[in-house]
Motif scaffolding. Structure first.
Motif, mmCIF file in Angstrom:
data_model
loop_
_atom_site.group_PDB
_atom_site.id
_atom_site.type_symbol
_atom_site.label_atom_id
_atom_site.label_comp_id
_atom_site.label_asym_id
_atom_site.label_seq_id
_atom_site.Cartn_x
_atom_site.Cartn_y
_atom_site.Cartn_z
ATOM 1 N N THR A 50 0.843 -1.190 0.000
ATOM 2 C CA THR A 50 0.000 0.000 0.000
ATOM 3 C C THR A 50 0.880 1.241 0.000
ATOM 4 O OG1 THR A 50 -0.084 0.007 2.413
ATOM 5 C CG2 THR A 50 -1.859 -1.129 1.260
ATOM 6 N N ARG A 51 0.284 2.349 -0.413
ATOM 7 C CA ARG A 51 0.977 3.629 -0.405
ATOM 8 C C ARG A 51 0.334 4.484 0.677
ATOM 9 N NH1 ARG A 51 0.936 5.329 -6.590
ATOM 10 N NH2 ARG A 51 1.638 7.269 -5.671
ATOM 11 N N ALA A 57 -4.897 10.293 1.934
ATOM 12 C CA ALA A 57 -5.665 11.217 1.095
ATOM 13 C C ALA A 57 -7.063 10.665 0.800
ATOM 14 C CB ALA A 57 -4.919 11.484 -0.208
ATOM 15 N N ALA A 58 -7.202 9.344 0.702
ATOM 16 C CA ALA A 58 -8.491 8.734 0.365
ATOM 17 C C ALA A 58 -9.389 8.552 1.576
ATOM 18 C CB ALA A 58 -8.255 7.391 -0.314
ATOM 19 N N GLN A 59 -8.834 8.513 2.760
ATOM 20 C CA GLN A 59 -9.625 8.259 3.968
ATOM 21 C C GLN A 59 -10.760 9.253 4.169
ATOM 22 O OE1 GLN A 59 -6.924 7.750 7.175
ATOM 23 N NE2 GLN A 59 -7.743 5.751 7.720
ATOM 24 N N PRO A 60 -10.541 10.557 4.064
ATOM 25 C CA PRO A 60 -11.674 11.483 4.245
ATOM 26 C C PRO A 60 -12.758 11.310 3.179
ATOM 27 C CG PRO A 60 -9.585 12.673 4.259
ATOM 28 C CD PRO A 60 -9.285 11.265 3.897
ATOM 29 N N LEU A 61 -12.356 10.989 1.950
ATOM 30 C CA LEU A 61 -13.339 10.803 0.881
ATOM 31 C C LEU A 61 -14.231 9.598 1.143
ATOM 32 C CD1 LEU A 61 -11.090 11.522 -2.220
ATOM 33 C CD2 LEU A 61 -12.808 13.020 -1.211
#
Length: 86
Positions: A50-51, A57-61
């Motif tokens: 994983t990066r 960055a994707a967690q809040p979305l």
């Protein structure tokens, strides 16, 4: 030579024989190319799957209940409606 082909009938299984050119057991003293492959495999196994920067960055979305935005969903719905009526 005549070949009979019928997709509804499978041929009877014949006697099995070893396949020529199949995989063989590796020699005790590996070639330099095989040693390079082993080194490459070791390095690949050490890489992270994983990066972390992209995950943060994707967690809040993902946690937002309005993702994807209503505008995007409405646009997709309109495009589908246009193609279904044609």
């Amino acid at each position: 030579m005549k070949i009979e082909f019928s997709p509804s009938q499978l041929p009877a299984p014949g006697p099995s024989s070893p396949v020529k050119g199949g995989p063989t057991a590796p020699a005790p003293d590996q070639s330099p190319q095989m040693q390079g492959m082993a080194e490459l495999q070791r390095k690949l196994n050490e890489l992270a799957l994983t990066r972390p920067d992209k995950l943060t960055a994707a967690q809040p979305l993902v946690s937002d209940l309005q993702y994807p935005p209503d505008e995007l969903l409405n646009g997709i719905a309109h495009l589908l409606a246009m193609h279904l009526t044609q």
